[in-house]
Design a protein around this motif. Structure first.
Motif, mmCIF file in Angstrom:
data_model
loop_
_atom_site.group_PDB
_atom_site.id
_atom_site.type_symbol
_atom_site.label_atom_id
_atom_site.label_comp_id
_atom_site.label_asym_id
_atom_site.label_seq_id
_atom_site.Cartn_x
_atom_site.Cartn_y
_atom_site.Cartn_z
ATOM 1 N N ASP A 86 50.319 75.176 19.112
ATOM 2 C CA ASP A 86 48.874 75.405 19.074
ATOM 3 C C ASP A 86 48.570 76.897 19.157
ATOM 4 O O ASP A 86 47.619 77.390 18.541
ATOM 5 C CB ASP A 86 48.216 74.664 20.241
ATOM 6 N N GLY A 87 49.395 77.635 19.897
ATOM 7 C CA GLY A 87 49.156 79.065 20.057
ATOM 8 C C GLY A 87 49.697 79.917 18.926
ATOM 9 O O GLY A 87 49.270 81.068 18.758
ATOM 10 N N ASP A 88 50.630 79.384 18.131
ATOM 11 C CA ASP A 88 51.220 80.170 17.052
ATOM 12 C C ASP A 88 51.666 79.217 15.948
ATOM 13 O O ASP A 88 52.845 78.907 15.800
ATOM 14 C CB ASP A 88 52.411 80.974 17.590
ATOM 15 N N LEU A 98 52.210 69.904 13.759
ATOM 16 C CA LEU A 98 51.093 70.442 12.990
ATOM 17 C C LEU A 98 50.156 69.326 12.525
ATOM 18 O O LEU A 98 48.926 69.502 12.531
ATOM 19 C CB LEU A 98 51.615 71.241 11.801
ATOM 20 N N ARG A 99 50.708 68.186 12.134
ATOM 21 C CA ARG A 99 49.858 67.056 11.745
ATOM 22 C C ARG A 99 49.068 66.536 12.936
ATOM 23 O O ARG A 99 47.877 66.211 12.819
ATOM 24 C CB ARG A 99 50.711 65.940 11.139
ATOM 25 N N PHE A 100 49.728 66.473 14.070
ATOM 26 C CA PHE A 100 49.057 66.007 15.285
ATOM 27 C C PHE A 100 47.960 66.979 15.699
ATOM 28 O O PHE A 100 46.843 66.572 16.057
ATOM 29 C CB PHE A 100 50.091 65.841 16.395
ATOM 30 N N LEU A 101 48.236 68.265 15.625
ATOM 31 C CA LEU A 101 47.233 69.273 15.979
ATOM 32 C C LEU A 101 46.060 69.269 15.015
ATOM 33 O O LEU A 101 44.924 69.564 15.413
ATOM 34 C CB LEU A 101 47.880 70.656 16.016
ATOM 35 N N ALA A 102 46.289 68.941 13.755
ATOM 36 C CA ALA A 102 45.175 68.869 12.796
ATOM 37 C C ALA A 102 44.180 67.792 13.212
ATOM 38 O O ALA A 102 42.956 67.974 13.073
ATOM 39 C CB ALA A 102 45.713 68.585 11.402
ATOM 40 N N ILE A 103 44.680 66.677 13.731
ATOM 41 C CA ILE A 103 43.794 65.617 14.226
ATOM 42 C C ILE A 103 43.024 66.111 15.448
ATOM 43 O O ILE A 103 41.805 65.891 15.579
ATOM 44 C CB ILE A 103 44.613 64.360 14.562
ATOM 45 N N LEU A 146 54.921 62.907 19.082
ATOM 46 C CA LEU A 146 55.649 63.657 18.057
ATOM 47 C C LEU A 146 56.776 62.839 17.440
ATOM 48 O O LEU A 146 57.092 63.011 16.259
ATOM 49 C CB LEU A 146 56.193 64.966 18.633
ATOM 50 N N VAL A 147 57.368 61.947 18.210
ATOM 51 C CA VAL A 147 58.364 61.036 17.637
ATOM 52 C C VAL A 147 57.684 60.105 16.637
ATOM 53 O O VAL A 147 58.168 59.880 15.522
ATOM 54 C CB VAL A 147 59.079 60.236 18.737
ATOM 55 N N PHE A 164 45.803 58.457 23.278
ATOM 56 C CA PHE A 164 45.659 58.847 24.679
ATOM 57 C C PHE A 164 45.914 60.349 24.835
ATOM 58 O O PHE A 164 45.146 61.073 25.482
ATOM 59 C CB PHE A 164 46.659 58.016 25.496
ATOM 60 N N VAL A 165 46.995 60.848 24.229
ATOM 61 C CA VAL A 165 47.343 62.263 24.326
ATOM 62 C C VAL A 165 46.385 63.123 23.493
ATOM 63 O O VAL A 165 45.913 64.171 23.951
ATOM 64 C CB VAL A 165 48.796 62.486 23.883
ATOM 65 N N ALA A 166 46.069 62.693 22.281
ATOM 66 C CA ALA A 166 45.194 63.479 21.410
ATOM 67 C C ALA A 166 43.804 63.640 22.008
ATOM 68 O O ALA A 166 43.210 64.724 21.935
ATOM 69 C CB ALA A 166 45.103 62.827 20.030
ATOM 70 N N LEU A 167 43.280 62.593 22.587
ATOM 71 C CA LEU A 167 41.944 62.668 23.179
ATOM 72 C C LEU A 167 41.911 63.650 24.341
ATOM 73 O O LEU A 167 40.944 64.400 24.502
ATOM 74 C CB LEU A 167 41.501 61.281 23.642
ATOM 75 N N HIS A 168 42.952 63.650 25.155
ATOM 76 C CA HIS A 168 42.975 64.600 26.258
ATOM 77 C C HIS A 168 43.059 66.030 25.751
ATOM 78 O O HIS A 168 42.349 66.919 26.232
ATOM 79 C CB HIS A 168 44.142 64.310 27.192
ATOM 80 N N GLN A 169 43.902 66.266 24.756
ATOM 81 C CA GLN A 169 44.017 67.600 24.174
ATOM 82 C C GLN A 169 42.714 68.026 23.511
ATOM 83 O O GLN A 169 42.405 69.223 23.459
ATOM 84 C CB GLN A 169 45.171 67.627 23.164
ATOM 85 N N ALA A 170 41.942 67.070 23.030
ATOM 86 C CA ALA A 170 40.663 67.377 22.375
ATOM 87 C C ALA A 170 39.541 67.615 23.380
ATOM 88 O O ALA A 170 38.431 67.960 22.969
ATOM 89 C CB ALA A 170 40.276 66.244 21.433
#
Length: 267
Positions: A86-88, A98-103, A146-147, A164-170
């Protein structure tokens, strides 16, 4: 696939940031799940703020708890990896991250129900439904985001964990996020969904539908277990949700069963 290289100092910084982002899950003490009338049984939370409004007891042992603990250990590594990417992003060597971060990026640009709906829709579209037997040659394999995104396929609990993880990161508070294991009484199988609380109401994010449904409106499901940032809890034995009159909860039933081994639905 590995992530870009970094020095020990940078990894330590990334780890601190990642743990601050997600929150370190509390380490649960060893114990056993016993009958509710046993003197050593876990205390039931009253009143319940969990999805479906039913009381729960904390689970300290069993196969399902160990499955979640294994996922948590994988998440510890992935939190660092995702934070570093996410930082670089130019130096991130993981297409899955990268696909996960795009979401996550798309969800961060929205508010309220639209943020939840974006994660539900995007994760549903990003993962092909596939049984654990077909993918891994064994039943009931729980994978970290990521798996799952590396394989591009998974079953219901893989969708739920990723959401669950994506929502927290968002930006959704961990207090407002759950993974719920429910029994589909029509199909005769167990199923997993992510759940998010918005304005005091729990919404189910299900890989079987794009629309989010409030827990009160789910029918023909029996809630079995719920996972939060602290670990696994078991619902006290409820009636079928289709049998609960509107606005009526059932907090008085007694839990008398031990935690079973759990084999989830294949989609």
């Amino acid at each position: 696939m590995g992530f870009f290289g970094h020095s020990p100092a940078r990894r330590a910084i990334g780890l601190a940031c990642a743990l601050a982002w997600y929150g370190l899950a509390a380490d649960l003490s060893a114990g056993t799940l016993e009958q509710a009338d046993s003197p050593s049984a876990p205390q039931l939370s009253q009143p319940s703020a969990e999805p479906f409004g039913l009381s729960v007891s904390r689970v300290f042992a069993g196969r399902l708890r160990e499955k979640w603990r294994n996922v948590e250990r994988k998440l510890d590594d992935e939190r660092v990896q995702i934070a570093l990417c996410d930082g670089d992003r130019e130096r991130c060597a993981s297409p899955a991250a990268l696909r996960f971060l795009a979401i996550i990026d798309s969800a961060r640009g929205r508010e309220g129900r639209a943020r939840l709906g974006e994660v539900n829709r995007a994760v549903n579209l990003a993962i092909r439904p596939m049984s654990d037997q077909a993918q891994y040659g064994e039943a009931d394999v729980w994978t970290s985001p990521l798996v799952t995104f590396t394989h591009g396929a998974g079953d219901c609990e893989d969708y739920a964990i990723a959401k669950f993880v994506a929502l927290h990161q968002a930006g959704i508070s961990s207090d407002d996020l759950r993974i719920v294991i429910i029994r589909d009484t029509i199909r005769g199988e167990d199923h997993a969904v992510a759940a998010a609380r918005l304005d005091g109401h729990w919404l189910a994010l299900d890989n079987r539908r794009m629309a989010m449904v409030e827990d009160d409106n789910l029918r023909n499901y029996r809630p079995l277990f719920v996972i939060d940032q602290h670990g696994l809890m078991q619902y006290r034995e409820p009636p079928l949700l289709a049998e609960i009159p509107d606005g009526v909860r059932s907090p008085t039933l007694t839990l008398t069963v031990s935690q079973p081994g759990l084999v989830l639905a294949t989609n």
